[in-house]
Every structure is written in structure tokens, then in C-alpha cells.
Design a protein around this motif. Structure first.
Motif, PDB file in Angstrom:
ATOM      1  N   ILE A 190      -7.226  25.350 -39.628  1.00 58.47           N
ATOM      2  CA  ILE A 190      -6.881  24.961 -38.257  1.00 58.47           C
ATOM      3  C   ILE A 190      -6.025  26.044 -37.603  1.00 58.47           C
ATOM      4  O   ILE A 190      -6.241  26.393 -36.437  1.00 58.47           O
ATOM      5  N   SER A 191      -5.088  26.594 -38.347  1.00 57.68           N
ATOM      6  CA  SER A 191      -4.229  27.655 -37.816  1.00 57.68           C
ATOM      7  C   SER A 191      -5.037  28.898 -37.467  1.00 57.68           C
ATOM      8  O   SER A 191      -4.809  29.533 -36.437  1.00 57.68           O
TER       9      SER A 191
ATOM     10  N   GLN B 137      -3.682  16.566 -36.985  1.00 61.42           N
ATOM     11  CA  GLN B 137      -3.360  17.992 -37.060  1.00 61.42           C
ATOM     12  C   GLN B 137      -4.149  18.777 -36.015  1.00 61.42           C
ATOM     13  O   GLN B 137      -3.594  19.641 -35.336  1.00 61.42           O
TER      14      GLN B 137
ATOM     15  N   PHE C 134       4.587  18.676 -39.609  1.00 62.28           N
ATOM     16  CA  PHE C 134       3.966  17.389 -39.278  1.00 62.28           C
ATOM     17  C   PHE C 134       3.499  16.666 -40.540  1.00 62.28           C
ATOM     18  O   PHE C 134       3.765  15.474 -40.729  1.00 62.28           O
TER      19      PHE C 134
ATOM     20  N   LEU D 138       6.140  15.400 -33.002  1.00 66.55           N
ATOM     21  CA  LEU D 138       5.657  15.325 -34.380  1.00 66.55           C
ATOM     22  C   LEU D 138       6.035  13.993 -35.021  1.00 66.55           C
ATOM     23  O   LEU D 138       5.236  13.394 -35.742  1.00 66.55           O
TER      24      LEU D 138
ATOM     25  N   ALA E  48      -3.121  19.208 -47.681  1.00 67.04           N
ATOM     26  CA  ALA E  48      -2.998  19.735 -46.324  1.00 67.04           C
ATOM     27  C   ALA E  48      -3.094  21.253 -46.268  1.00 67.04           C
ATOM     28  O   ALA E  48      -3.318  21.815 -45.197  1.00 67.04           O
TER      29      ALA E  48
ATOM     30  N   GLN F 100       2.185  22.660 -38.316  1.00 67.62           N
ATOM     31  CA  GLN F 100       1.352  21.625 -38.927  1.00 67.62           C
ATOM     32  C   GLN F 100       1.944  21.126 -40.246  1.00 67.62           C
ATOM     33  O   GLN F 100       1.860  19.941 -40.551  1.00 67.62           O
ATOM     34  N   TYR F 101       2.525  22.027 -41.020  1.00 68.98           N
ATOM     35  CA  TYR F 101       3.090  21.606 -42.294  1.00 68.98           C
ATOM     36  C   TYR F 101       4.312  20.719 -42.094  1.00 68.98           C
ATOM     37  O   TYR F 101       4.537  19.794 -42.876  1.00 68.98           O
TER      38      TYR F 101
ATOM     39  N   ASN G 161      -4.686  23.104 -43.050  1.00 68.69           N
ATOM     40  CA  ASN G 161      -3.683  23.790 -42.237  1.00 68.69           C
ATOM     41  C   ASN G 161      -4.083  25.239 -42.007  1.00 68.69           C
ATOM     42  O   ASN G 161      -3.981  25.754 -40.893  1.00 68.69           O
TER      43      ASN G 161
ATOM     44  N   LEU H  36      -2.691  18.012 -32.572  1.00 70.13           N
ATOM     45  CA  LEU H  36      -1.404  18.671 -32.339  1.00 70.13           C
ATOM     46  C   LEU H  36      -1.571  20.177 -32.147  1.00 70.13           C
ATOM     47  O   LEU H  36      -0.956  20.760 -31.252  1.00 70.13           O
ATOM     48  N   ALA H  37      -2.373  20.805 -32.978  1.00 71.79           N
ATOM     49  CA  ALA H  37      -2.575  22.253 -32.864  1.00 71.79           C
ATOM     50  C   ALA H  37      -3.249  22.601 -31.541  1.00 71.79           C
ATOM     51  O   ALA H  37      -2.821  23.529 -30.844  1.00 71.79           O
TER      52      ALA H  37
END
Length: 172
Positions: free
Chosen positions: A166-167, A52, A80, A11, A159, A77-78, A163, A55-56
Motif C-alpha cells: 500500500i505504501s 489501511q 494504525f 487513526l 500487516a 499505517q503501522y 503495509n 487511510l493511505a
């Protein structure tokens, strides 16, 4: 939670890369005589958004077959975004405290005051003198700290919805 702690070096590196890319974006604007403040800096959030997703996707891909809880991915993510916002805010603060940064900032303030002066009569007519003077004071009060504070808070607030989406998309 150990999975997230194990990802902290990654991260940090991705955050540093994002801030570097945002710096390049701002530099490109600057060499094209565009001051990278206010709305002109906002598209740099796309860099964070792409990171993001990367990374996810990679974290979920590395844990295929294992369940990745929505909240873990959201927190991941948060963290990051928090790291990126903190590094970005510190970078902007130190840049706008430097001699070249102060020159850019003074130029931005001068142009903004000039532009506000052009619309003075319209603003006073629609909103009143008090509002116009508050705008003028707000522009003249811009400094390195206020820019850094806005960078940090905007990254965190903007974000939230990405977030969340994406989550939800990458959860298993």
C-alpha cells in the motif's frame, strides 16, 4: 512526523470502527453457531486491510502536490495497525474473561479436544505420542490472554506485506 501526530485522532477513530466491525463479524458467526476462533476469525483482517487503504488514500489525497515519503506512509499505517491490534486484543481479552466469553471458550476447547480425539490414532502414527499430547495440552491451555496475545501479534505480523504494498502504491 507532525503530520502523523496530527492524524492520531483519526487513526484512533478508524481503529475503533474496525474493532467494532470485527466484533459484529464475530457476533454474526456466533449467532450462526460458529465459534469465532482460530481460522474463522482470520477474515476479520480484511476489515483492517480495507481501512489501511482508505487511510493511505485519504492521507495522500489530502497532501496532493506535497511529497509523501514511503517510510512516513508505512509508519502511518503501522501505527494504525498497532492501535487496532491493541484495542482488538484488549477487547478479546475482556470478552473471554467474561461469563459469556468463558462459555464460548469452553465450548471451543471441548469441540477441539473431541475433534483431536477423532484423529488420535492417525496423529500418533504419523507424528508420535509426544506430539499428540503437546497438541492436547496446547488446546487445553487456551485462555483469554493467549487469544489476546495471538490477536495482537498476528495483526502486526500480517500487516507487514500489505503495509509495504500500500505504501509503495500510494507514495508520491
Amino acid at each position: 512526523m507532525r503530520e502523523i501526530v496530527g492524524q492520531l485522532p483519526r487513526l484512533l477513530w478508524v481503529s475503533l470502527l474496525c474493532v467494532l466491525l470485527m466484533g459484529v463479524y464475530c457476533y454474526v458467526l456466533t449467532i450462526n453457531d460458529i465459534i469465532p476462533l482460530a481460522g474463522k476469525k482470520a477474515p476479520s483482517f480484511v476489515i483492517v486491510l480495507l481501512a489501511q487503504v482508505y487511510l493511505a488514500k485519504n492521507w495522500v489525497g489530502a497532501n496532493r502536490g506535497a511529497s509523501v515519503h514511503f517510510l512516513k506512509l508505512f509508519l502511518f499505517q503501522y501505527i494504525f495497525v498497532f492501535i487496532t491490534a491493541l484495542i482488538g486484543a484488549l477487547s478479546l481479552y475482556y470478552f473471554y474473561e467474561s461469563a459469556s466469553g468463558l462459555a464460548v471458550l469452553q465450548d471451543y476447547i471441548r469441540l477441539s479436544v473431541h475433534e483431536l480425539g477423532q484423529y488420535k490414532d492417525v496423529i500418533i502414527k504419523q507424528e508420535g505420542k509426544e506430539y499428540y499430547f503437546q497438541l492436547m495440552q496446547g488446546i487445553q491451555g487456551i485462555n483469554a490472554f493467549s487469544i489476546a496475545r495471538d490477536e495482537f501479534s498476528q495483526k502486526l505480523f500480517l500487516a507487514f506485506l500489505p503495509n509495504l504494498l500500500i505504501s509503495l502504491y500510494y507514495k508520491q
